[in-house]
Design an enzyme around this catalytic site. Structure first.
Site, PDB file in Angstrom:
ATOM      1  N   LYS A  17     -12.515 -84.525 -60.361  1.00  0.00           N
ATOM      2  CA  LYS A  17     -12.079 -84.679 -58.964  1.00  0.00           C
ATOM      3  C   LYS A  17     -13.205 -85.246 -58.105  1.00  0.00           C
ATOM      4  CE  LYS A  17     -10.726 -80.244 -59.053  1.00  0.00           C
ATOM      5  NZ  LYS A  17     -10.508 -79.873 -60.455  1.00  0.00           N
ATOM      6  N   HIS A  42     -18.142 -79.560 -58.914  1.00  0.00           N
ATOM      7  CA  HIS A  42     -17.798 -80.973 -58.808  1.00  0.00           C
ATOM      8  C   HIS A  42     -19.057 -81.828 -58.887  1.00  0.00           C
ATOM      9  CE1 HIS A  42     -13.986 -79.490 -56.543  1.00  0.00           C
ATOM     10  NE2 HIS A  42     -13.987 -79.212 -57.813  1.00  0.00           N
TER      11      HIS A  42
HETATM   12  P1  IMO Z   1     -13.045 -77.074 -60.805  1.00  0.00           P
HETATM   13  O1  IMO Z   1     -12.820 -77.175 -59.342  1.00  0.00           O
HETATM   14  C1  IMO Z   1     -12.196 -75.208 -64.616  1.00  0.00           C
HETATM   15  C2  IMO Z   1     -10.984 -70.978 -64.616  1.00  0.00           C
HETATM   16  C3  IMO Z   1     -11.983 -70.068 -65.299  1.00  0.00           C
HETATM   17  C4  IMO Z   1     -11.046 -68.997 -65.841  1.00  0.00           C
HETATM   18  C5  IMO Z   1     -10.004 -68.868 -64.723  1.00  0.00           C
HETATM   19  C6  IMO Z   1     -10.267 -67.720 -63.758  1.00  0.00           C
HETATM   20  O2  IMO Z   1     -14.432 -77.360 -61.257  1.00  0.00           O
HETATM   21  O3  IMO Z   1     -12.035 -77.877 -61.558  1.00  0.00           O
HETATM   22  P2  IMO Z   1     -12.044 -67.366 -61.814  1.00  0.00           P
HETATM   23  O4  IMO Z   1     -13.554 -67.288 -61.863  1.00  0.00           O
HETATM   24  O5  IMO Z   1     -11.535 -68.444 -60.921  1.00  0.00           O
HETATM   25  O6  IMO Z   1     -11.417 -66.033 -61.545  1.00  0.00           O
HETATM   26  O7  IMO Z   1     -11.626 -67.734 -63.324  1.00  0.00           O
HETATM   27  O8  IMO Z   1     -10.048 -70.100 -64.017  1.00  0.00           O
HETATM   28  N1  IMO Z   1     -11.555 -71.837 -63.550  1.00  0.00           N
HETATM   29  C7  IMO Z   1     -11.878 -73.132 -63.712  1.00  0.00           C
HETATM   30  N2  IMO Z   1     -11.826 -73.926 -64.793  1.00  0.00           N
HETATM   31  N3  IMO Z   1     -12.577 -75.732 -63.443  1.00  0.00           N
HETATM   32  C8  IMO Z   1     -12.589 -74.975 -62.327  1.00  0.00           C
HETATM   33  O9  IMO Z   1     -12.819 -75.500 -61.122  1.00  0.00           O
HETATM   34  C9  IMO Z   1     -12.268 -73.596 -62.433  1.00  0.00           C
HETATM   35  N4  IMO Z   1     -12.207 -72.572 -61.573  1.00  0.00           N
HETATM   36  C10 IMO Z   1     -11.757 -71.511 -62.255  1.00  0.00           C
HETATM   37  O10 IMO Z   1     -12.667 -70.722 -66.335  1.00  0.00           O
HETATM   38  O11 IMO Z   1     -10.394 -69.438 -66.975  1.00  0.00           O
END
Ligand code: IMO
Ligand code: MG
Length: 422
Positions: A17, A42
């Protein structure tokens, strides 16, 4: 009146993103974050320098762009200050940062609670980022949470005391180390003091900016299949990273939304536990991980990798009202000898094109694939769609045909300029 363009993750996060946001945000007056917290990571490469953003909208890199952290975000002030300081060290101006008075604050007991909950899930771990995200949203919805504006209020001390006491009761029950009110109180008063200059009513501000016809780009975090309602529950995050969350997480109304860009990769990945129909838990997955450098920006965890899932992608298009897709890592996918696209889920001998969020159904689903040839050459210098090899165009056009939305941006390399715009 301007409309707000939104960039959202279409799959399980980490779709790149940052790269698209960076491209679109170049001409934006305002960059907005409305959901999630520092579970996001990001990455953007500018002039050979790599920046990783967890909380601050990456649009802040563009001179003069106002960067707003909206009410839907949960803020760990320690992480936010680290991010501010690291930007300052790189010579970047952060005076344009604005933080919502209504955003909820992550405290050390949220992080401890995140750890404790994961430990107690036994074989059913979610694989959270352990940043306290879930427990902070829990307090928000339980109505005991502490908002940014509370840090500046007389009631803060009392509010914090009650929260610490409640959490320590639970920690005691689990024989878990307790947290200290005095330490947290002192630490957070300091954070509050430093952050004060950035805090304001961002909802009112956003609507003024819209009226002034400012160009606003909203930077989504996480992704559709991690959505608490529309993702693969319970293997999801604790917020709505889909379009609805953007609205409630900022105070925008539905009419304010302009383009909705869905970001995806030419293959797929997932971090953390949970079903993943097109996962390649084999040498193909390992190859994709190495070719695409699929290691977490936030937790450094190796990502699970697999083929692109069009059943899931079409679902993301429907849920979010995606108007255009942005596809990253075409260069990476083409390096495979054979690339596959999942165009159906097979369960009990029946093929369906409809996505499901039911855990058992997802686990039972077998991907139905169409195969495409890879390309043995470098495409990172290509800037015109017409110049792409035929195999790549076939792949792209099949995706568009299946999901019914054009792929407007195609990433052909990690660099800021390595992108085809159609
Ligand atoms: P971006 O914005 C990938 C995943 C975590 C876990 C689940 C719950 O970089 O795309 P949390 O800490 O949110 O309670 O974890 O969500 N997860 C992500 N995976 N990219 C992210 O953000 C994520 N934010 C949370 O790995 O499986
Ligand atoms: Mg990530």
């Amino acid at each position: 009146m301007s409309c707000v363009d939104v960039v959202l993750g279409s799959f399980y996060g980490d779709e790149g993103k940052g790269k698209i946001i960076d491209y679109l945000g170049g001409s934006a007056d305002v960059a907005l974050r409305a959901t999630g917290g520092n579970n996001a990571g990001h990455s953007i490469e500018v002039d050979g320098e790599k920046y990783v953003f967890h909380l601050i909208p990456s649009g802040i890199l563009n001179k003069g762009t106002l960067a707003i952290i909206g009410n839907g975000v949960v803020i760990d002030p320690k992480v936010l200050l680290e991010e501010i300081n690291s930007l300052k060290e790189k010579g970047k101006d952060v005076s344009n940062l604005r933080i919502s008075t209504k955003a909820h604050v992550i405290f050390p007991y949220h992080i401890e609670m995140d750890k404790l909950l994961e430990e107690n899930r036994g074989g059913k771990k979610i694989g959270t980022t352990v940043r306290g995200i879930g427990p902070c949203y829990c307090d928000k919805y339980e109505r005991s949470g502490i908002r940014v504006e509370d840090l500046y209020s007389d009631k803060f001390k009392d509010l914090l005391k009650r929260n610490v006491e409640a959490k320590n009761k639970i920690f005691t029950l689990y024989n878990y180390p307790l947290v200290s009110f005095e330490e947290i109180y002192k630490e957070y008063l300091e954070y509050a003091n430093i952050l004060k200059e950035y805090v304001c009513d961002t909802t009112t501000l956003i609507h003024k900016l819209i009226k002034e016809d400012k160009k606003i780009v909203c930077e989504g975090a996480q992704a559709t299949l991690l959505d608490i309602d529309f993702g693969s529950y319970p293997y999801v995050t604790s917020s709505n990273p889909t379009i609805g969350g953007i609205i409630t997480g900022s105070g925008l109304n539905a009419h304010n939304i302009g383009e909705v860009y869905g970001v995806m990769k030419a293959y797929s990945s997932r971090v953390g536990a949970g079903p993943y129909v097109t996962e390649q838990d084999n040498e193909i997955g390992d190859l994709i991980r190495e070719l695409g450098h699929e290691y977490g920006a936030t937790t450094k965890r190796p990502r699970r990798c697999g083929y692109l899932d069009l059943v899931a992608l079409r679902y993301a298009v429907l849920i979010n009202g995606i108007t255009a897709l942005c596809m990253n890592h075409l260069d990476t996918a083409l390096k495979l000898e054979t690339i596959k696209l999942c165009t159906g889920y097979k369960r009990n001998g029946i093929i369906t094109e409809d996505f499901t969020t039911n855990e058992e159904e997802l686990n039972e689903s077998e991907a139905v694939y169409e195969e495409f040839k890879g390309y043995d050459g470098d495409i990172s210098n290509i800037r015109k769609y017409e110049d792409l090899p035929e195999v790549a165009k076939k792949y792209i056009e099949r995706i568009e045909e299946f999901v019914g939305v054009p792929i407007k941006f195609i990433g052909v390399g990690a660099g800021r300029e390595e992108i085809i715009v159609r």
